[in-house]
Design a protein around this motif. Sequence first.
Motif, PDB file in Angstrom:
ATOM      1  N   TYR A 161       2.740   0.327   7.048  1.00  0.00           N
ATOM      2  CA  TYR A 161       2.443   1.339   6.537  1.00  0.00           C
ATOM      3  C   TYR A 161       1.129   2.712   6.816  1.00  0.00           C
ATOM      4  CZ  TYR A 161      -1.719  -1.779   5.380  1.00  0.00           C
ATOM      5  OH  TYR A 161      -2.380  -2.368   4.926  1.00  0.00           O
ATOM      6  N   ARG A 162       1.467   3.766   5.778  1.00  0.00           N
ATOM      7  CA  ARG A 162       0.525   4.847   5.858  1.00  0.00           C
ATOM      8  C   ARG A 162       0.127   5.510   4.789  1.00  0.00           C
ATOM      9  NH1 ARG A 162      -1.367   8.449   9.126  1.00  0.00           N
ATOM     10  NH2 ARG A 162      -1.008  10.545   9.131  1.00  0.00           N
ATOM     11  N   GLN A 164      -1.518   8.244   2.449  1.00  0.00           N
ATOM     12  CA  GLN A 164      -1.988   9.597   1.754  1.00  0.00           C
ATOM     13  C   GLN A 164      -1.946  10.388   1.122  1.00  0.00           C
ATOM     14  OE1 GLN A 164      -2.888  11.850   4.180  1.00  0.00           O
ATOM     15  NE2 GLN A 164      -2.783  10.373   6.085  1.00  0.00           N
ATOM     16  N   ILE A 202       1.264   9.445  14.961  1.00  0.00           N
ATOM     17  CA  ILE A 202       0.757   8.899  13.460  1.00  0.00           C
ATOM     18  C   ILE A 202      -0.010   7.474  13.477  1.00  0.00           C
ATOM     19  CG2 ILE A 202       2.237   8.780  11.107  1.00  0.00           C
ATOM     20  CD1 ILE A 202       4.328  10.076  13.228  1.00  0.00           C
ATOM     21  N   PHE A 203      -1.338   7.705  12.778  1.00  0.00           N
ATOM     22  CA  PHE A 203      -1.852   6.211  12.659  1.00  0.00           C
ATOM     23  C   PHE A 203      -0.976   4.828  10.969  1.00  0.00           C
ATOM     24  CE2 PHE A 203      -5.962   7.521  14.571  1.00  0.00           C
ATOM     25  CZ  PHE A 203      -5.554   6.274  14.676  1.00  0.00           C
ATOM     26  N   PHE A 204      -0.607   4.347  11.409  1.00  0.00           N
ATOM     27  CA  PHE A 204       0.499   3.013  10.570  1.00  0.00           C
ATOM     28  C   PHE A 204      -0.909   2.180  10.670  1.00  0.00           C
ATOM     29  CE2 PHE A 204       3.962   5.610  11.624  1.00  0.00           C
ATOM     30  CZ  PHE A 204       4.202   5.423   9.860  1.00  0.00           C
ATOM     31  N   SER A 205      -0.846   1.180   9.403  1.00  0.00           N
ATOM     32  CA  SER A 205      -1.521  -0.227   9.273  1.00  0.00           C
ATOM     33  C   SER A 205      -0.101  -0.854   9.622  1.00  0.00           C
ATOM     34  CB  SER A 205      -2.327  -0.347   8.005  1.00  0.00           C
ATOM     35  OG  SER A 205      -3.623   0.842   8.529  1.00  0.00           O
ATOM     36  N   SER A 219      -7.094   0.804  -0.245  1.00  0.00           N
ATOM     37  CA  SER A 219      -6.551   1.959   0.468  1.00  0.00           C
ATOM     38  C   SER A 219      -7.796   3.009   0.619  1.00  0.00           C
ATOM     39  CB  SER A 219      -5.736   2.543   1.085  1.00  0.00           C
ATOM     40  OG  SER A 219      -5.666   3.452   1.864  1.00  0.00           O
ATOM     41  N   TYR A 221      -7.434   6.275   2.460  1.00  0.00           N
ATOM     42  CA  TYR A 221      -6.989   7.139   3.220  1.00  0.00           C
ATOM     43  C   TYR A 221      -6.066   7.907   2.403  1.00  0.00           C
ATOM     44  CZ  TYR A 221      -8.729   5.424   7.292  1.00  0.00           C
ATOM     45  OH  TYR A 221      -9.083   4.521   8.690  1.00  0.00           O
ATOM     46  N   ARG A 225       1.427   5.856  -0.563  1.00  0.00           N
ATOM     47  CA  ARG A 225       1.964   4.765   0.948  1.00  0.00           C
ATOM     48  C   ARG A 225       3.101   4.678   1.159  1.00  0.00           C
ATOM     49  NH1 ARG A 225      -0.425  -1.552   0.362  1.00  0.00           N
ATOM     50  NH2 ARG A 225      -2.475   0.266   0.585  1.00  0.00           N
ATOM     51  N   GLU A 305      -5.587  -0.794  14.100  1.00  0.00           N
ATOM     52  CA  GLU A 305      -4.610   0.509  13.504  1.00  0.00           C
ATOM     53  C   GLU A 305      -3.367   1.054  14.890  1.00  0.00           C
ATOM     54  OE1 GLU A 305      -8.790   2.795  11.765  1.00  0.00           O
ATOM     55  OE2 GLU A 305      -8.802   2.132  14.472  1.00  0.00           O
TER      56      GLU A 305
END
Length: 350
Positions: A161-162, A164, A202-205, A219, A221, A225, A305
Amino acid sequence: IRCDSEYVARNKSQDSGIAEMEELPVPHNIKISNITCDSFKISWEMDSKSKDRITHYFIDLNKKENKNSNKFKHKDVPTKLVAKAVPLPMTVRGHWFLSPRTEYTVAVQTASKQVDGDYVVSEWSEIIEFCTADYSKVHLTQLLEKAEVIAGRMLKFSVFYRNQHKEYFDYIREHHGNAMQPSVKDNSGSHGSPISGKLEGIFFSCSTEFNTGKPPQDSPYGRYRFEIAAEKLFNPNTNLYFGDFYCMYTAYHYVILVIAPVGSPGDEFCKQRLPQLNSKDNKFLTCTEEDGVLVYHHAQDVILEVIYTDPVDLSLGTVAEITGHQLMSLSTANAKKDPSCKTCNISVGR
């Protein structure tokens, strides 16, 4: 490497125990080579006159001054390395002073030790500037081994998931044809990391809550999500790399991993610079097959990360608002690594 025409200004008459004699040759045409994150080789040319009298070299090595440096530092106190006159090129090494990815200035003078212990010295050479290198795979493997010690047991997960802001996803839909685009990684983490400011991704968790097995509802960020099934990003057609291990003056630690589609530009970048992990068997993130189905696990005791190096279309997952809070204090954007932490530092600088 750049040469300055000016000479290092030193009032050597104030240097106690050092006499001055013009006959000793002044080093010129200085060359720096074989630069690593904590060492370099230096060589120079000298006139042959009085060359046989040289017993030592004085090397003035300093971090390059920048606008943020201490304005009250005494500029006339050099960091002098005293070395016996060995054949050139000479290796300068020492994690006590040299840090990775850092700009330094260096100047040299020749010296002749007298019977009374004083030195006769030449003029200083011109100033040379150079920059130390990033961590090599050897250094990153040392970090990797430290991270393995505290990774903890593995927990099952099913989605990356990401988070923003809503505006980010609106912009992606309107200007990028619905596909999230890789961007250059910031300078968070280890100062010597070869991916900072260079790798695009691209950053994901993938962290899950222990009691629910699902992503946390909070989160740092953003409140929106993007969730995507793990197999869409991490599968037998991707390679997995270890990128970094760090903390930010906190009890918990972060591990950066890179997932790159096989043969992609990101994969080629990582292959040259990062330790590759066995996707089926490592301490951080695994993809195994059970009864024909891909099963995923992540380490419980570190915050992962994950950087994915290719564009990701929003249609491959879902975007929804989270019900929790936006915890800004947990953001790692451009976060500086704690240089004093014994858990996540190695001995070659920060």
